[in-house]
Design a protein around this motif. Structure first.
Motif, PDB file in Angstrom:
ATOM      1  N   VAL A  63      -8.655   7.449   1.303  1.00 38.00           N
ATOM      2  CA  VAL A  63      -8.170   7.850   0.092  1.00 38.00           C
ATOM      3  C   VAL A  63      -6.709   8.109  -0.314  1.00 38.00           C
ATOM      4  CG1 VAL A  63     -10.229   9.624  -0.006  1.00 38.00           C
ATOM      5  CG2 VAL A  63      -8.139  10.467   0.824  1.00 38.00           C
ATOM      6  N   ASP A  64      -6.409   8.297  -1.532  1.00 42.07           N
ATOM      7  CA  ASP A  64      -4.973   8.323  -1.696  1.00 42.07           C
ATOM      8  C   ASP A  64      -4.203   9.509  -0.868  1.00 42.07           C
ATOM      9  OD1 ASP A  64      -3.940   6.522  -3.578  1.00 42.07           O
ATOM     10  OD2 ASP A  64      -4.880   7.547  -5.099  1.00 42.07           O
ATOM     11  N   ALA A  65      -3.036   9.268  -0.393  1.00 41.71           N
ATOM     12  CA  ALA A  65      -2.240  10.307   0.319  1.00 41.71           C
ATOM     13  C   ALA A  65      -0.945  10.296  -0.061  1.00 41.71           C
ATOM     14  CB  ALA A  65      -2.548  10.052   1.844  1.00 41.71           C
ATOM     15  N   ASP A  66      -0.434  11.666  -0.273  1.00 46.01           N
ATOM     16  CA  ASP A  66       1.114  11.795  -0.362  1.00 46.01           C
ATOM     17  C   ASP A  66       1.584  12.212   0.953  1.00 46.01           C
ATOM     18  OD1 ASP A  66       0.956  11.266  -3.162  1.00 46.01           O
ATOM     19  OD2 ASP A  66       0.307  13.169  -3.756  1.00 46.01           O
ATOM     20  N   ALA A  86       0.898  -1.281   0.110  1.00 43.02           N
ATOM     21  CA  ALA A  86      -0.008   0.021   0.003  1.00 43.02           C
ATOM     22  C   ALA A  86       1.117   1.307   0.119  1.00 43.02           C
ATOM     23  CB  ALA A  86      -0.736  -0.121   1.196  1.00 43.02           C
ATOM     24  N   VAL A  87       2.377   1.285   0.088  1.00 43.35           N
ATOM     25  CA  VAL A  87       3.150   2.262   0.357  1.00 43.35           C
ATOM     26  C   VAL A  87       4.178   2.318  -0.786  1.00 43.35           C
ATOM     27  CG1 VAL A  87       4.482   3.756   1.693  1.00 43.35           C
ATOM     28  CG2 VAL A  87       2.806   2.522   2.693  1.00 43.35           C
ATOM     29  N   ASP A 108       3.533   7.540  -1.224  1.00 39.80           N
ATOM     30  CA  ASP A 108       2.256   7.698  -1.792  1.00 39.80           C
ATOM     31  C   ASP A 108       1.548   6.304  -1.045  1.00 39.80           C
ATOM     32  OD1 ASP A 108      -0.350   7.659  -3.105  1.00 39.80           O
ATOM     33  OD2 ASP A 108       0.492   6.539  -4.766  1.00 39.80           O
ATOM     34  N   VAL A 109       0.857   6.601  -0.082  1.00 38.75           N
ATOM     35  CA  VAL A 109      -0.191   5.579   0.516  1.00 38.75           C
ATOM     36  C   VAL A 109      -1.425   5.438  -0.310  1.00 38.75           C
ATOM     37  CG1 VAL A 109      -1.430   5.140   2.638  1.00 38.75           C
ATOM     38  CG2 VAL A 109       0.876   6.270   2.721  1.00 38.75           C
TER      39      VAL A 109
END
Length: 111
Positions: free
Chosen positions: A106-109, A89-90, A98-99
């Motif tokens: 949701v996508d997370a930076d 996931a990372v 990027d998660v």
């Protein structure tokens, strides 16, 4: 979720770390269906001396060398994120992690 991962980690427990949203999500200017969330993981224990004012030496500023470096801190943040969210996931990039999104996030930076 990222704040919880960072603050519950024994790997980062001895550091002065803040976790906060930034960018379009923080400024409420994002398009929710199409945006990721930008999260900053800020360590206040370390500074990069190249940003000191011109003419100010590290000695004059009271700075001493630390055992940690920016790269070691970034490595530790990556370890914490992978442990919490799973390695798949990372993704580590040059500037941020990027998660990846799933059904509960949701996508997370993470920078």
């Amino acid at each position: 979720m990222i704040r919880k991962a960072v603050h519950s980690s024994s790997l980062l427990a001895m550091r002065d770390v803040r976790v906060f949203a930034q960018g379009s999500y923080h400024n409420n200017s994002n398009v929710r269906a199409e945006s990721d969330v930008d999260i900053c993981v800020l360590c206040s224990d370390l500074i990069l001396p190249r940003y000191l004012s011109a003419g100010l030496s590290e000695d004059a500023a009271g700075l001493v060398d630390a055992a940690d470096t920016f790269d070691s801190f970034k490595d530790d943040v990556g370890t914490v994120l992978r442990a919490h969210f799973g390695a798949a996931a990372v993704t580590r990039g040059k500037k941020a992690f990027d998660v990846h999104a799933n059904t509960s996030r949701v996508d997370a930076d993470v920078v």
